[in-house]
Motif scaffolding. Structure first.
Motif, PDB file in Angstrom:
ATOM      1  N   UNK A 278       0.814  -1.218   0.000  1.00 44.65           N
ATOM      2  CA  UNK A 278       0.000   0.000   0.000  1.00 44.65           C
ATOM      3  C   UNK A 278       0.846   1.265   0.000  1.00 44.65           C
ATOM      4  N   UNK A 279       0.248   2.299  -0.505  1.00 43.67           N
ATOM      5  CA  UNK A 279       0.891   3.620  -0.493  1.00 43.67           C
ATOM      6  C   UNK A 279       0.901   4.169   0.924  1.00 43.67           C
ATOM      7  N   UNK A 280       1.784   5.098   1.139  1.00 41.75           N
ATOM      8  CA  UNK A 280       1.907   5.706   2.463  1.00 41.75           C
ATOM      9  C   UNK A 280       0.811   6.752   2.635  1.00 41.75           C
ATOM     10  N   UNK A 281      -0.398   6.282   2.837  1.00 43.33           N
ATOM     11  CA  UNK A 281      -1.550   7.182   2.901  1.00 43.33           C
ATOM     12  C   UNK A 281      -2.580   6.589   3.854  1.00 43.33           C
ATOM     13  N   UNK A 282      -2.861   7.281   4.955  1.00 43.64           N
ATOM     14  CA  UNK A 282      -3.768   6.741   5.969  1.00 43.64           C
ATOM     15  C   UNK A 282      -5.110   6.306   5.395  1.00 43.64           C
ATOM     16  N   UNK A 283      -5.609   7.030   4.413  1.00 39.31           N
ATOM     17  CA  UNK A 283      -6.906   6.665   3.840  1.00 39.31           C
ATOM     18  C   UNK A 283      -6.830   5.312   3.135  1.00 39.31           C
ATOM     19  N   UNK A 284      -5.752   5.148   2.390  1.00 42.44           N
ATOM     20  CA  UNK A 284      -5.564   3.876   1.694  1.00 42.44           C
ATOM     21  C   UNK A 284      -5.423   2.742   2.709  1.00 42.44           C
ATOM     22  N   UNK A 285      -4.654   2.997   3.741  1.00 39.66           N
ATOM     23  CA  UNK A 285      -4.473   1.970   4.767  1.00 39.66           C
ATOM     24  C   UNK A 285      -5.804   1.556   5.372  1.00 39.66           C
ATOM     25  N   UNK A 286      -6.610   2.556   5.628  1.00 38.35           N
ATOM     26  CA  UNK A 286      -7.916   2.286   6.220  1.00 38.35           C
ATOM     27  C   UNK A 286      -8.759   1.433   5.279  1.00 38.35           C
ATOM     28  N   UNK A 287      -8.738   1.799   4.023  1.00 37.24           N
ATOM     29  CA  UNK A 287      -9.515   1.056   3.028  1.00 37.24           C
ATOM     30  C   UNK A 287      -9.045  -0.396   2.953  1.00 37.24           C
ATOM     31  N   UNK A 288      -7.746  -0.574   2.996  1.00 35.82           N
ATOM     32  CA  UNK A 288      -7.195  -1.924   2.929  1.00 35.82           C
ATOM     33  C   UNK A 288      -7.639  -2.748   4.124  1.00 35.82           C
ATOM     34  N   UNK A 289      -7.553  -2.132   5.292  1.00 38.68           N
ATOM     35  CA  UNK A 289      -7.979  -2.834   6.507  1.00 38.68           C
ATOM     36  C   UNK A 289      -9.429  -3.272   6.397  1.00 38.68           C
ATOM     37  N   UNK A 290     -10.263  -2.378   5.939  1.00 38.50           N
ATOM     38  CA  UNK A 290     -11.678  -2.688   5.818  1.00 38.50           C
ATOM     39  C   UNK A 290     -11.901  -3.837   4.854  1.00 38.50           C
ATOM     40  N   UNK A 291     -11.166  -3.790   3.778  1.00 34.85           N
ATOM     41  CA  UNK A 291     -11.299  -4.843   2.774  1.00 34.85           C
ATOM     42  C   UNK A 291     -10.873  -6.186   3.373  1.00 34.85           C
ATOM     43  N   UNK A 292      -9.750  -6.169   4.057  1.00 34.11           N
ATOM     44  CA  UNK A 292      -9.254  -7.417   4.645  1.00 34.11           C
ATOM     45  C   UNK A 292     -10.213  -7.937   5.714  1.00 34.11           C
TER      46      UNK A 292
END
Lengths: 342, 342
Positions: free
Chosen positions: B97-111
């Motif tokens: 993932x990119x170094x971006x809190x929003x992206x991280x959040x989205x990834x977590x939700x997806x997982x």
DNA sequence: GTGAAAGCGCTAACAA
DNA sequence: TTGTTAGCGCTTTCAC
């Protein structure tokens, strides 16, 4: 975690209506739609992939099996495949495995239990019996990097013969005639193909590569070192070394320098892979690149097209990519007599 | 794929008996046992993890989230984590993932939708708000590599202050006094900690590191090059360069050589990471190593202990590992006056 | 257009 | 010790 049940209750509709709305399978009344949307918002509902997977027998997960030993060469592959997989809305389960057919089989079986939708195998070894495995596995398999042995399996590969051809022609163009070569394990089709391309095209230019000028390594840095030790111990005279991967080329390069031979003034060196390291060396390594990103894209898309076949589409099942040359500092032309005169 | 139902029918017992036999939850009669075993054999039954996951709300899958940008440094981490995960009977879903809190959040939700049992985050950026994410995520999270910012989250980290300390003491021991330093982004705790350790311990030896002698890079090869260009353009006199990762140190090393400065005769170079490349350079790079395998093991085991808590066990939730030195060819002592006299 | 009900493959509580 | 039953969260017939 809210479930569809919660959403349905909140919206005052049935579970099936929620499901239909979510999947857009049928038309739902705008009013119902709104109620459901509101309920989803409030409950922060997210469909459960595991439940979907159980029902649909599709998990939206694909597996990636990578040989443990060659991990250094394949890091970019892993990253690209992960990225492209994600772009297509799938998740990726990764497994590093030993070069052992039994282990591969066990891994496949294990992954099968997770009901994953397909597998990408990165395999170079001839040992693995991918075709046989694929038959047992009732889901699609795509193979990458595999040499052209007689297996019918959807594959994405590099034109390895061409790799050897390019290097041969390059060395010829640069007037090298005294050439040595470090190949990979010859029980691996990839290595054999690269070497044939090399030998054949040297021959076309009337250069014969004596057996003694070929050292069989194992794609490791140490092999490069051993190769140079061998060539020197044999008093073989050479102006160019081709390592059939970067690691071996780098090992060779460093060993040459330890023998106080300058690269490229005394000896030119060429690798294959264009690994991240190659341009960081001093001098930077001339090498052959494979279009990694495109290959990974092709592999993932091939697999997905097998998982979700589109009517009327015929699937090409062996995609071959062409290598390209990356000229850098480790290669210098031999001065011809004419040039010497000037 | 055969299911328990098939096994049960084949064996003439109920599904639950088969389940109990498989999971060894209760004693089953030797006879029944035999019948079931036979049926399993015949049907080639393998428990379906997806169905188990739906039922048990445990999928035996853990997630690994890696920063895309730093992939080069983290390839070994990925491999070890995959290997250790597998040894513990879990599968690993990987995400770059990119170094971006929003992206991280989205990834977590997806997982989360995949009902994975836990996540290992490899994070260096201060930006990512892991603690906040962890609250939303109702499953365990373990963080690796994170600098010591005020977050309460189970972590496995390197003693980064110690990294700077070791290098400082090493340079002092080798009589270097004219030192320059290439740090990583200072908005990242890891970088700040390494730098403080360095500055503090130079200071203890009465060496002050002037501001001009510090170049802030981005952990890239190019940063190393830029740094040397900068130091030279500023006419800064130095006999040692510390790059706070290998990539920057290598960039520096190559640039120095391009300025016809010999490494290590004119300038010593030290890196951090002990990447696979380090020993392949010429001369091989002196660097600081982190115990990658141990750290990965600790992270996976910490996560698993959070997933499957054992009664009466207290869980340490910040595990700190110590760096160690790898002396190689890029570091030479400065001759002291006394030695010069001889 | 929507709801009720069955079932994907499994586990666990409850009976027997 | 074993079987019956309900249910995990979802999709999909089949009615209406």
């Amino acid at each position: 975690m809210a479930s569809m049940k919660d959403v349905a209750k909140q919206a005052g509709v049935s579970i099936s209506t929620v499901s239909r709305y979510i999947n857009g399978t049928v038309y739902v009344e705008p009013e119902t739609k709104r109620k459901i949307e509101k309920a989803i918002e409030e409950t922060r509902f997210q469909p459960n992939y595991i439940a979907q997977g159980l029902r649909n027998k599709k998990t939206q997960i694909i597996g990636l099996v990578v040989p443990e030993s060659l991990s250094a060469s394949f890091t970019d592959f892993v990253r690209y495949i992960a990225l492209i997989t994600e772009q297509n809305g799938y998740e990726l389960i990764i497994r590093y495995v030993k070069d052992d057919p039994e282990v591969e089989k066990a891994v496949m079986l294990k992954l099968l239990r997770y009901q994953i939708d397909g597998i990408i195998f990165i395999r170079v070894s001839d040992k693995s019996q991918v075709e046989e495995l694929a038959k047992k596995f009732d889901r699609p398999i795509v193979c990458m990097m595999r040499g052209n042995i007689n297996e019918k399996i959807p594959s994405v590969v590099l034109n390895n013969y061409k790799v050897g051809e390019i290097v041969a022609n390059l060395l010829v163009r640069f007037h090298h005639t005294k050439i040595v070569c470090i190949t990979g394990n010859q029980n691996v089709a990839v290595s054999r193909e690269r070497l044939s391309g090399f030998i054949d095209n040297l021959a076309k230019n009337d250069i014969v590569l004596p057996k003694e000028n070929i050292f069989e390594g194992h794609f490791t840095y140490e092999s490069g070192i051993d190769a140079i030790d061998y060539f020197i111990s044999q008093n073989i005279d050479f102006t160019a070394v081709w390592g059939s991967n970067d690691l071996m080329a780098i090992g060779a390069m460093n060993r040459l320098q330890q023998y106080n031979l300058s690269v490229p003034k005394d000896v030119s060196v060429v690798g294959v892979d264009n690994t991240a390291i190659a341009h960081m060396l001093n001098p930077p390594l001339t090498t052959i690149a494979q279009p990694i990103e495109e290959m990974c894209k092709a592999a993932v898309e091939l697999l997905l097209s097998l998982i979700n076949p589109i009517q009327g589409t015929t699937i090409v099942d062996r995609i071959v990519f062409e290598p390209s040359i990356v000229l850098r500092g480790t290669l210098l032309p031999i001065k011809t007599n004419e040039e010497m005169m000037i």
